[in-house]
Design a protein around this motif. Structure first.
Motif, PDB file in Angstrom:
ATOM      1  N   VAL A  17      39.303  69.037  61.920  1.00 51.39           N
ATOM      2  CA  VAL A  17      39.121  67.931  62.864  1.00 51.39           C
ATOM      3  C   VAL A  17      39.570  66.657  62.157  1.00 51.39           C
ATOM      4  O   VAL A  17      39.140  66.380  61.034  1.00 51.39           O
ATOM      5  N   ILE A  18      40.435  65.880  62.818  1.00 54.50           N
ATOM      6  CA  ILE A  18      40.959  64.655  62.211  1.00 54.50           C
ATOM      7  C   ILE A  18      40.257  63.441  62.804  1.00 54.50           C
ATOM      8  O   ILE A  18      40.211  63.282  64.030  1.00 54.50           O
ATOM      9  N   GLY A  19      39.709  62.585  61.919  1.00 56.36           N
ATOM     10  CA  GLY A  19      39.046  61.365  62.365  1.00 56.36           C
ATOM     11  C   GLY A  19      37.721  61.156  61.653  1.00 56.36           C
ATOM     12  O   GLY A  19      37.258  62.028  60.900  1.00 56.36           O
ATOM     13  N   SER A  20      37.092  60.013  61.915  1.00 60.94           N
ATOM     14  CA  SER A  20      35.876  59.679  61.169  1.00 60.94           C
ATOM     15  C   SER A  20      34.775  59.039  62.010  1.00 60.94           C
ATOM     16  O   SER A  20      33.794  58.548  61.467  1.00 60.94           O
ATOM     17  N   GLY A  21      34.932  59.025  63.327  1.00 63.34           N
ATOM     18  CA  GLY A  21      33.977  58.317  64.182  1.00 63.34           C
ATOM     19  C   GLY A  21      32.919  59.204  64.809  1.00 63.34           C
ATOM     20  O   GLY A  21      32.772  60.380  64.465  1.00 63.34           O
TER      21      GLY A  21
END
Length: 425
Positions: free
Chosen positions: A5-9
């Motif tokens: 999964v790409i992202g940090s939110g």
């Protein structure tokens, strides 16, 4: 399966959590992730930024990743899906050409007009003077939008001409949004209530999710500047069955058909930000990914395993897929850093998350957090999304706010009225 999964939110924490629940999945890697994904079951953070495509590609190949799911709009707009597909890797999200529906508001408006999708009348400008003249001619209220990506903050609903001109000055002269402000779209102000429509698509079939409603302004009663979103709930009663079906048939389907006519196959999530007017729904904007914070209450309401649905969308087999929902209502309240959406400080310790999580039906999704020396600390503007589920909206709101009251960090700010619009209905 191994999933990246790409992202940090908050959206990415919700996606990682939901994907990790699948019996098909043994491991979820999150790049770069946050304090919540660091401690989520079956999840592991990877220290690679969402826009570092070379490192992400290398990681996916070296770790035999079976599926990559892209959270934020930025990597989609920059063509991460194209790069992964060229390397024969399975990835969920629209290609660069399709992501233009979010990356350029002017492109999106052009598609809507050609496809006969109901939307506000508009004009586009590339210089300050012409845009200012247009605003003075049209009057207020009026809506000013930076054309490109601005993390949900590039839109000003100007109540006065002066406010609209100030927004134009910020975009064109002060370059607050950088390249994203090389062009502006100025739209008529639409009266009504906003709602969010999300759907999976494989480029041929539309599979809608439940309706939801975001709360963009920072303060109660929709006062103050717009943010990335201060909370959401699902379902949104303003979206009746007729409106929901209309959106699928007259908005989502014409969108993918018009893009197909231009040689663009759209696969991934369609997000339509709607204004429910007296004359029916009109599209305020399209996004090329899951909404944030709508994803949190929507996925907390989803009963089905999400992974087979994502795979069906990637493999163009969505006609065989379906999605089941809990009958419950869900609510997400965002806890933000003091000063957000403008400047704010990071690095404060957060306490009480476990006390909140111990309340039945509560899930705390992390957004701007970091796990450091055994503690969770603030690391962004929107810090947490406290999400509750109950048999009705009134109970879900009460439960969520009782969980919110367990959590503390310095200068914590949140809205007290998430879901009140629905209760008034």
């Amino acid at each position: 399966m191994k999933v990246l999964v790409i992202g940090s939110g908050g959206r990415e924490h919700a996606l990682s959590w939901k994907i990790a629940q699948s019996s098909l999945v043994e491991k979820v890697f999150v790049a770069p992730g946050n304090g919540g994904t660091a401690i989520e079951e079956k999840c592991e953070n990877v220290d690679i930024k969402a826009d570092d495509f070379n490192s992400l590609l290398k990681f996916a190949k070296n770790n035999n990743i079976d599926l990559t799911v892209v959270g934020p709009e930025d990597p989609l707009a920059k063509g991460i899906v194209d790069i992964f597909e060229e390397n024969n890797l399975k990835i969920f999200g629209p290609k660069k050409a399709a992501a233009m529906i979010e990356a350029s508001k002017a492109f999106a408006k052009n598609v809507m007009i050609k496809a006969g999708i109901p939307t506000a009348y508009y004009a586009e400008f590339s210089d300050f003077e012409s845009a200012k003249f247009y605003v003075e001619e049209k009057g207020a209220p009026i809506v000013v939008k930076a054309d490109g990506l601005a993390a949900g903050k590039g839109v000003t609903v100007a109540k006065t001409i002066d406010e609209a001109i100030k927004a134009l000055e910020e975009i064109f002269i002060e370059k607050v949004f950088g390249e994203s402000g090389n062009k502006v779209v100025i739209e008529e102000f639409l009266e009504g209530e906003e709602a969010s429509y999300l759907a999976f698509t494989d480029g041929n079939v539309i599979l809608p999710l439940v309706s939801s409603q975001d709360h963009k302004p920072i303060y109660d009663n929709d006062e103050g500047p717009n943010t990335g979103g201060m909370g959401a709930y699902s379902p949104a009663p303003v979206v009746t069955k007729d409106i929901f079906d209309f959106t699928t048939e007259k908005i989502a389907k014409p969108l993918i058909n018009e893009l197909a006519n231009r040689g663009i196959k759209y696969k991934g999530i369609i997000y339509a930000g709607l204004m429910i007017t007296e004359n029916g729904p009109k599209v305020l904007e399209f996004n090329c990914r899951f909404g944030d914070p709508e994803t949190q209450p929507v996925l907390y309401k989803m009963k089905s395993d999400i992974v087979p649905i994502i795979l069906a969308a990637v493999d163009e087999q969505l006609k065989d897929a379906s999605v089941e929902w809990y009958d419950d209502a869900t609510v997400c309240v965002v806890l933000a850093s003091g000063g957000y959406p403008k400047s704010y400080k990071k690095g404060y310790e957060i306490t009480g998350i476990n006390d909140a999580k111990n309340i039945d039906g509560i899930k705390v999704f992390h957004a701007g957090t970091k796990f450091e020396n055994g503690k969770i600390i603030t690391n962004g503007g929107r810090v947490l999304g406290v999400t509750g589920r109950a048999s009705n909206l009134h109970e879900a709101i009460e439960k969520t706010y009782s969980a919110v009251k367990q959590i503390h960090f310095k200068d914590m700010h949140y809205r007290n009225d998430i879901g009140q619009k629905a209760l008034r209905r």
